[in-house]
Design a protein around this motif. Sequence first.
Motif, PDB file in Angstrom:
ATOM      1  N   TYR A 129       0.880  -1.167   0.000  1.00 31.36           N
ATOM      2  CA  TYR A 129       0.000   0.000   0.000  1.00 31.36           C
ATOM      3  C   TYR A 129       0.913   1.210   0.000  1.00 31.36           C
ATOM      4  O   TYR A 129       1.791   1.332   0.861  1.00 31.36           O
ATOM      5  CB  TYR A 129      -0.872   0.047   1.256  1.00 31.36           C
ATOM      6  N   THR A 130       0.713   2.129  -0.934  1.00 26.42           N
ATOM      7  CA  THR A 130       1.609   3.268  -1.059  1.00 26.42           C
ATOM      8  C   THR A 130       0.852   4.485  -1.575  1.00 26.42           C
ATOM      9  O   THR A 130      -0.316   4.384  -1.952  1.00 26.42           O
ATOM     10  CB  THR A 130       2.798   2.923  -1.985  1.00 26.42           C
ATOM     11  N   TYR A 131       1.514   5.623  -1.577  1.00 25.28           N
ATOM     12  CA  TYR A 131       0.937   6.886  -2.030  1.00 25.28           C
ATOM     13  C   TYR A 131       1.828   7.485  -3.119  1.00 25.28           C
ATOM     14  O   TYR A 131       2.754   8.239  -2.816  1.00 25.28           O
ATOM     15  CB  TYR A 131       0.853   7.883  -0.875  1.00 25.28           C
ATOM     16  N   PRO A 132       1.598   7.174  -4.384  1.00 27.89           N
ATOM     17  CA  PRO A 132       2.403   7.802  -5.445  1.00 27.89           C
ATOM     18  C   PRO A 132       2.202   9.322  -5.441  1.00 27.89           C
ATOM     19  O   PRO A 132       1.161   9.819  -5.019  1.00 27.89           O
ATOM     20  CB  PRO A 132       1.841   7.187  -6.726  1.00 27.89           C
ATOM     21  N   ASP A 133       3.202  10.039  -5.952  1.00 21.18           N
ATOM     22  CA  ASP A 133       3.068  11.493  -6.030  1.00 21.18           C
ATOM     23  C   ASP A 133       1.874  11.879  -6.904  1.00 21.18           C
ATOM     24  O   ASP A 133       1.081  12.737  -6.529  1.00 21.18           O
ATOM     25  CB  ASP A 133       4.354  12.131  -6.559  1.00 21.18           C
ATOM     26  N   ILE A 134       1.768  11.253  -8.072  1.00 21.43           N
ATOM     27  CA  ILE A 134       0.626  11.492  -8.967  1.00 21.43           C
ATOM     28  C   ILE A 134       0.244  10.166  -9.610  1.00 21.43           C
ATOM     29  O   ILE A 134       1.110   9.420 -10.069  1.00 21.43           O
ATOM     30  CB  ILE A 134       0.956  12.521 -10.074  1.00 21.43           C
ATOM     31  N   ILE A 135      -1.038   9.902  -9.624  1.00 24.66           N
ATOM     32  CA  ILE A 135      -1.593   8.766 -10.349  1.00 24.66           C
ATOM     33  C   ILE A 135      -2.401   9.346 -11.497  1.00 24.66           C
ATOM     34  O   ILE A 135      -3.155  10.297 -11.305  1.00 24.66           O
ATOM     35  CB  ILE A 135      -2.544   7.938  -9.455  1.00 24.66           C
ATOM     36  N   VAL A 136      -2.260   8.776 -12.691  1.00 23.84           N
ATOM     37  CA  VAL A 136      -3.149   9.138 -13.793  1.00 23.84           C
ATOM     38  C   VAL A 136      -4.113   7.969 -13.961  1.00 23.84           C
ATOM     39  O   VAL A 136      -3.692   6.828 -14.147  1.00 23.84           O
ATOM     40  CB  VAL A 136      -2.389   9.416 -15.099  1.00 23.84           C
ATOM     41  N   LEU A 137      -5.385   8.278 -13.853  1.00 25.38           N
ATOM     42  CA  LEU A 137      -6.433   7.277 -14.004  1.00 25.38           C
ATOM     43  C   LEU A 137      -7.215   7.580 -15.268  1.00 25.38           C
ATOM     44  O   LEU A 137      -7.716   8.689 -15.438  1.00 25.38           O
ATOM     45  CB  LEU A 137      -7.369   7.301 -12.795  1.00 25.38           C
ATOM     46  N   CYS A 138      -7.292   6.618 -16.159  1.00 22.35           N
ATOM     47  CA  CYS A 138      -8.096   6.742 -17.374  1.00 22.35           C
ATOM     48  C   CYS A 138      -9.173   5.675 -17.308  1.00 22.35           C
ATOM     49  O   CYS A 138      -8.872   4.491 -17.181  1.00 22.35           O
ATOM     50  CB  CYS A 138      -7.234   6.565 -18.626  1.00 22.35           C
ATOM     51  N   GLY A 139     -10.404   6.092 -17.344  1.00 21.45           N
ATOM     52  CA  GLY A 139     -11.502   5.141 -17.228  1.00 21.45           C
ATOM     53  C   GLY A 139     -12.070   5.118 -15.826  1.00 21.45           C
ATOM     54  O   GLY A 139     -11.792   5.975 -14.987  1.00 21.45           O
ATOM     55  N   LYS A 140     -12.862   4.110 -15.567  1.00 21.47           N
ATOM     56  CA  LYS A 140     -13.574   3.981 -14.294  1.00 21.47           C
ATOM     57  C   LYS A 140     -12.635   3.477 -13.194  1.00 21.47           C
ATOM     58  O   LYS A 140     -11.938   2.475 -13.374  1.00 21.47           O
ATOM     59  CB  LYS A 140     -14.750   3.022 -14.475  1.00 21.47           C
ATOM     60  N   PRO A 141     -12.622   4.141 -12.032  1.00 23.91           N
ATOM     61  CA  PRO A 141     -11.755   3.685 -10.950  1.00 23.91           C
ATOM     62  C   PRO A 141     -12.256   2.375 -10.343  1.00 23.91           C
ATOM     63  O   PRO A 141     -13.453   2.139 -10.247  1.00 23.91           O
ATOM     64  CB  PRO A 141     -11.829   4.824  -9.933  1.00 23.91           C
ATOM     65  N   GLU A 142     -11.297   1.551  -9.925  1.00 30.60           N
ATOM     66  CA  GLU A 142     -11.598   0.333  -9.176  1.00 30.60           C
ATOM     67  C   GLU A 142     -10.981   0.496  -7.797  1.00 30.60           C
ATOM     68  O   GLU A 142      -9.809   0.850  -7.671  1.00 30.60           O
ATOM     69  CB  GLU A 142     -11.005  -0.887  -9.874  1.00 30.60           C
ATOM     70  N   PHE A 143     -11.791   0.243  -6.763  1.00 29.67           N
ATOM     71  CA  PHE A 143     -11.343   0.418  -5.387  1.00 29.67           C
ATOM     72  C   PHE A 143     -11.335  -0.912  -4.651  1.00 29.67           C
ATOM     73  O   PHE A 143     -12.081  -1.833  -4.996  1.00 29.67           O
ATOM     74  CB  PHE A 143     -12.246   1.407  -4.653  1.00 29.67           C
ATOM     75  N   GLU A 144     -10.516  -0.982  -3.610  1.00 31.96           N
ATOM     76  CA  GLU A 144     -10.424  -2.214  -2.830  1.00 31.96           C
ATOM     77  C   GLU A 144     -11.672  -2.458  -1.991  1.00 31.96           C
ATOM     78  O   GLU A 144     -12.092  -3.603  -1.820  1.00 31.96           O
ATOM     79  CB  GLU A 144      -9.195  -2.190  -1.922  1.00 31.96           C
ATOM     80  N   ASP A 145     -12.253  -1.377  -1.438  1.00 33.65           N
ATOM     81  CA  ASP A 145     -13.402  -1.569  -0.552  1.00 33.65           C
ATOM     82  C   ASP A 145     -14.338  -0.369  -0.636  1.00 33.65           C
ATOM     83  O   ASP A 145     -14.139   0.543  -1.447  1.00 33.65           O
ATOM     84  CB  ASP A 145     -12.941  -1.830   0.887  1.00 33.65           C
ATOM     85  N   ALA A 146     -15.334  -0.355   0.198  1.00 32.00           N
ATOM     86  CA  ALA A 146     -16.374   0.675   0.168  1.00 32.00           C
ATOM     87  C   ALA A 146     -15.929   2.013   0.751  1.00 32.00           C
ATOM     88  O   ALA A 146     -16.707   2.965   0.760  1.00 32.00           O
ATOM     89  CB  ALA A 146     -17.625   0.177   0.904  1.00 32.00           C
ATOM     90  N   GLU A 147     -14.695   2.105   1.206  1.00 34.42           N
ATOM     91  CA  GLU A 147     -14.175   3.393   1.683  1.00 34.42           C
ATOM     92  C   GLU A 147     -13.739   4.278   0.510  1.00 34.42           C
ATOM     93  O   GLU A 147     -13.556   5.480   0.672  1.00 34.42           O
ATOM     94  CB  GLU A 147     -12.988   3.182   2.642  1.00 34.42           C
ATOM     95  N   PHE A 148     -13.518   3.672  -0.661  1.00 35.16           N
ATOM     96  CA  PHE A 148     -13.120   4.381  -1.880  1.00 35.16           C
ATOM     97  C   PHE A 148     -11.852   5.214  -1.705  1.00 35.16           C
ATOM     98  O   PHE A 148     -11.707   6.288  -2.276  1.00 35.16           O
ATOM     99  CB  PHE A 148     -14.269   5.257  -2.403  1.00 35.16           C
ATOM    100  N   ASP A 149     -10.908   4.710  -0.900  1.00 31.04           N
ATOM    101  CA  ASP A 149      -9.651   5.427  -0.684  1.00 31.04           C
ATOM    102  C   ASP A 149      -8.425   4.579  -1.039  1.00 31.04           C
ATOM    103  O   ASP A 149      -7.301   4.951  -0.727  1.00 31.04           O
ATOM    104  CB  ASP A 149      -9.556   5.940   0.758  1.00 31.04           C
TER     105      ASP A 149
END
Length: 192
Positions: free
Chosen positions: A79-99
């Motif tokens: 589990y990490t925090y990249p400086d910037i993520i580029v997301l193209c398309g619909k996000p997929e999350f691990e759980d219902a917290e959406f974080d």
Amino acid sequence: MSAVPKHKFTPQEYLAFERAAETRHEYFQGEIFDMAGASYEHTVVKDNLARELGNRFKDGSCRPLTSDLRLKIDATGLYTYPDIIVLCGKPEFEDAEFDILLNPTAVIEVLSESTEKYDRGKRFKHYQSVPSIREYVLVAQDEMLIERYVRQPDETWVITTFKGPDAVFSFATIPVSVPFEGIYQGVEFERK
């Protein structure tokens, strides 16, 4: 005398801790690691690049997400925090917290003295195990230099280097280019 074994945290313990924490931490193989603060130059470069990308992603198919969003590397458990993520398309999350994002298209790290070896080595290996990541970008903060790694069909990565004040950074798989003057605006290299 034997050493006392370190407590190994479960991912659930880490997430409970992290969601209540005021500072950010990485998690890997049962251990929680403090994340260092960033220098002024690091922050300026990251914020400039995120803003420039956001201004260019006007159609909404891609968006830059900054270091407040956690990324999970399913294959390795990091589990990490990249400086910037580029997301193209619909996000997929691990759980219902959406974080906790699972499917970035590109990851950008701004290099610093304390993280450069990790960003180029182990962290890059983690990112390579995420099938959705098509590009990995390393941005220098102490000179006008960007390295772009692009995943090939055979799973190798090809590097392209962009350098100098007149350079323009371009993604290979996303139709966006950003002049260096916007990325490095406000950075004083002579202070180093």
